[in-house]
Scaffold this motif. Structure first.
Motif, PDB file in Angstrom:
ATOM      1  N   ILE A 167     -45.782  36.388   3.745  1.00 35.19           N
ATOM      2  CA  ILE A 167     -45.088  37.471   4.370  1.00 35.19           C
ATOM      3  C   ILE A 167     -46.091  37.952   5.376  1.00 35.19           C
ATOM      4  CG2 ILE A 167     -44.848  40.123   4.146  1.00 35.19           C
ATOM      5  CD1 ILE A 167     -45.497  39.290   0.692  1.00 35.19           C
ATOM      6  N   THR A 168     -46.675  37.830   6.021  1.00 40.61           N
ATOM      7  CA  THR A 168     -47.616  37.653   6.924  1.00 40.61           C
ATOM      8  C   THR A 168     -47.967  36.436   8.255  1.00 40.61           C
ATOM      9  OG1 THR A 168     -49.910  38.859   5.981  1.00 40.61           O
ATOM     10  CG2 THR A 168     -49.514  38.277   8.087  1.00 40.61           C
TER      11      THR A 168
ATOM     12  N   THR B 246     -43.827  37.364   9.362  1.00 40.24           N
ATOM     13  CA  THR B 246     -43.545  38.846   9.886  1.00 40.24           C
ATOM     14  C   THR B 246     -43.902  38.048  11.660  1.00 40.24           C
ATOM     15  OG1 THR B 246     -44.524  40.216   7.948  1.00 40.24           O
ATOM     16  CG2 THR B 246     -44.628  40.955  10.203  1.00 40.24           C
ATOM     17  N   ILE B 247     -44.916  37.236  11.377  1.00 32.37           N
ATOM     18  CA  ILE B 247     -45.274  37.093  12.818  1.00 32.37           C
ATOM     19  C   ILE B 247     -44.923  36.059  13.867  1.00 32.37           C
ATOM     20  CG2 ILE B 247     -47.422  35.324  12.833  1.00 32.37           C
ATOM     21  CD1 ILE B 247     -47.546  37.588  14.947  1.00 32.37           C
TER      22      ILE B 247
ATOM     23  N   ILE C  16     -41.993  38.308  15.256  1.00 33.92           N
ATOM     24  CA  ILE C  16     -41.593  39.117  16.351  1.00 33.92           C
ATOM     25  C   ILE C  16     -42.864  38.188  17.485  1.00 33.92           C
ATOM     26  CG2 ILE C  16     -43.808  40.312  17.358  1.00 33.92           C
ATOM     27  CD1 ILE C  16     -44.693  41.064  14.622  1.00 33.92           C
TER      28      ILE C  16
ATOM     29  N   ILE D 171     -50.231  43.797   8.035  1.00 35.10           N
ATOM     30  CA  ILE D 171     -48.662  44.361   7.829  1.00 35.10           C
ATOM     31  C   ILE D 171     -49.139  45.336   9.109  1.00 35.10           C
ATOM     32  CG2 ILE D 171     -46.892  44.900   8.390  1.00 35.10           C
ATOM     33  CD1 ILE D 171     -47.368  41.759   6.817  1.00 35.10           C
TER      34      ILE D 171
ATOM     35  N   PHE E 149     -50.192  44.417  13.200  1.00 34.38           N
ATOM     36  CA  PHE E 149     -49.171  45.384  14.838  1.00 34.38           C
ATOM     37  C   PHE E 149     -50.305  45.633  15.373  1.00 34.38           C
ATOM     38  CE2 PHE E 149     -45.457  45.465  11.224  1.00 34.38           C
ATOM     39  CZ  PHE E 149     -44.187  44.621  12.902  1.00 34.38           C
TER      40      PHE E 149
END
Lengths: 455, 455
Positions: free
Chosen positions: A369-370, A373-374, A377, B292, B296
């Motif tokens: 998941i992380t 996400t990255i 991004i 998470i 950020f």
């Protein structure tokens, strides 16, 4: 409830004034009206000269109650004892509860201990000698010998008479321990049962023979958890032949739970938080050992990156994500460390293969998941999906490894008999920096052609 | 003392077998011999069908004792209640201690609560309605109304008769609360004093009128610390007009101390460690929010480094020390955070200017020693003393800032009413990454000419 503390401070000033003005009768009356905890706080806060006067006007029993209620470190209490003559101090010690006396003697020099013990009745001295021997943080170190022991042949009425006679000497009156001629513990009677049954009833009728007892070598944390679970007010301590040695009372267990909590918290933070009111120099001294040790561990990470210096000069963009990957993996490792330490404390241990499997699964779940996400991004931000992929995969792998390390290191420490609570979050973060950097640059190298410097 | 847990597991199997084989008389006998904590554990571990049989053979009093001893979450206990008819469940609730009942009802839907309360005697229902209203983690949420209250006109003998009659209903018999006709608390008598004084003595002679009481809105942690300090077994709770409302007993305080410790520990780790036995998916869900969120925050550090990309491609050696500086500063920040949170918990707060001054001093002390260490290491290792100087100064500044942030952030949170214990080590590390990188590259730029790439 902060007012209580303020009140004590005010009373200390007032009481010290009474002593200063030689109004000793008034002082004594006001002082003895206080709760022993307040008496102890005030006694400790007084100036040594004032204390000297107070020692002269309180009886040995009154002073013993004050000393029993002192919550200071044993070393500080032993300094207070040194303000009296050895003979006077011994009288006080004789009237205190044995668990407190053993704590204080345990912190003294051998010759001081010898002085005090030589001034005591032989039996008391022998008993204390044995109590001092028990290791810190065990049931033995917590036990007091002032318990109510009754004969199995008593009736309820006889037991009640005994309680009335001994109530003021015992640490707790809520349980009576039934001990036979061989000094073996055969059962427990609660005061509640004693009060609600007729005087003529043989004590055996209300004796609970299924007794939970601790042994002197038991870890204080285990004892605390048992007493917490069973809501016991006191727990008997017996040797391996079931001879009654003493009792542990709930007020000491409350202190143990508090202490253990502070020590786990300190462990996780990598600094002893138990003594807060110290000078900046002393504070710095307490914090530096871990920091410097971890600095050297951090140097291995630096020298690893140093190996990849050529890579970085080809693709400076790699430097941008070092702290993001090491930071996130370190955070995940700290979480997993904390959960593992807690599991060990709660005796919720699973077989090694199961822990590894579970933690890899958790690590992969969090990592994916992380990582995704990255990936998104970085892909959008730098408009470079290969870079995003390299960072995402590195993140996933670094988190999984940190997660596993966070679980396995405390388990391993526990196996070899080291308290896992000393493995700190800073240690896991710094260690995982190393593995994260290794993973990151290895993966980055594969994707290198996609993000060499554009200038 | 692990054997206890094993024994309970064995007994559960044995007792379930007895029920399965319809040997109910034997079951009942064996079950009632156990301590109520063990009964509760076994009751909870039984299969629902077996439990259904057990409900049929235990009396309401026996079941109430089991339910009082259940240590599960209130929601789990309310599920167990739903296995009975609402009328039966209400009978059990009526016989339980009010603090436990209020906990359970507090977790139910409003219409479920209404059902149970409608089946209760009006007085009990009203009392419970009031108890449910108290906020979580306050004295009100912990109080039970089963205390021993006596008239100021009693003699010791009359009080003793009263204790004997009521002993089985009260949560604690160690204290008797002296309450006047206006229901105001006028004093406390200990059972110990009652037992050691003659029957004819008026109770007023041994009444302690200097009573420490909690108010319902008091924070449970303050109550716990007072009971720990004073070694109280129970504490009365009064309203602001000094009317007696109930008592808080030490067994609940032991749980509070344990809970608060686990919650502080969870806060520092950035993960809730209190529920350990859950699936990997549930575990990942608990850990992801912080990770998470911090990812950020970590992105700001990455984008900051990104600004210095040109600098890094000129001097790739700068990348080597990023993780060392951010890591060490993060470690120092975590230490200072933990100390600050502990200070706040202990009410050892100092004025802001003093904290700032102290923490800057500690930070500088740690920073200078760590900075000099790394200056020497880097100087020798890379044979570049300017590089060493840049790293050393950066390290010193980054540590000082992280140290200050670690102290001020929890203080600020406390000021605005947020529990400072939720400020985690991972949060401080990630935040200090940002300041450390900023400091590092700003300083590195000054020394730039001394370590541009040599290739």
């Amino acid at each position: 409830m902060d007012e209580i503390r303020e009140e004590i401070e005010n009373q200390t000033t007032q009481l010290a004034d009474l002593v200063a003005n030689q109004r000793l009768v008034e002082f004594k009356e006001a002082f003895l009206e206080l709760h022993s905890y307040e008496q102890a706080q005030i006694y400790y806060d007084l100036a040594p000269e004032t204390r000297h006067v107070v020692i002269g006007i309180l009886t040995d029993d009154e002073l013993a109650e004050v000393f029993d209620a002192l919550e200071e470190e044993p070393a500080a209490i032993s300094e207070l004892l040194e303000e009296m003559s050895p003979r006077h101090a011994t009288h006080i010690l004789n009237k205190m509860f044995t668990d407190n006396v053993a704590d204080i003697l345990g912190e003294m020099d051998a010759d001081e201990v010898a002085t005090y013990l030589s001034l005591m009745p032989k039996d008391d001295a022998n008993e204390l000698r044995q109590l001092i021997e028990y290791d810190d943080e065990t049931a033995g170190a917590l036990l007091a010998t002032e318990y109510l022991a009754i004969d199995p042949n008593y009736t309820v009425g006889e037991a009640m008479q005994y309680v009335k006679k001994e109530a003021n000497e015992a640490e707790t009156i809520f349980y009576l321990y039934v001990v036979d001629e061989a000094e073996q513990l055969v059962g427990v009677v609660s005061l509640r049962d004693l009060l609600t049954h007729p005087d003529a009833l043989p004590i055996t009728e209300i004796t609970n023979t299924r007794v939970i007892a601790a042994h002197p070598a038991d870890d204080q944390e285990d004892v605390a958890m048992t007493m917490r679970d069973y809501d016991f007010m006191a727990l008997p301590v017996t040797d391996h032949a079931n001879h009654m040695i003493g009792i542990i009372t709930i007020d000491d267990i409350v202190d143990v739970i508090d202490e253990e909590a502070a020590s786990d918290y300190s462990g996780l933070a990598g600094v002893d938080v138990e003594i807060v009111d110290i000078s900046p120099l002393a504070a710095a001294k307490k914090r530096l050992p871990w920091l410097i040790a971890l600095l050297f561990l951090g140097m291995s990470t630096a020298s690893l990156i140093s190996h990849y210096e050529a890579l970085v000069s080809q693709a400076a963009i790699l430097a941008v994500f070092i702290s993001l990957i090491t930071g996130t993996a370190g955070n995940a490792g700290t979480q997993s460390l904390a959960v593992a330490v807690r599991k060990i404390a709660l005796n919720e241990e699973n077989p090694l293969w199961k822990v590894i499997l579970t933690e890899i699964t958790i690590g992969l779940l969090i990592g994916v998941i992380t990582g995704v996400t990255i990936f998104l991004i970085v892909g959008f931000w730098k408009a470079n999906w290969f870079l995003g992929l390299a960072i995402g995969i590195s993140m996933m792998a670094a988190i999984t490894v940190a997660n596993l390390a966070g679980s396995l290191i405390p388990m391993g420490m526990n196996k070899i008999g080291v308290d896992p609570a000393v493995a700190s979050g800073p240690f896991i973060s710094t260690l995982s920096d190393l593995t994260s950097v290794l993973i990151y640059f290895s993966i980055a190298q594969i994707f290198l052609s996609n993000f060499v410097n554009q200038h």
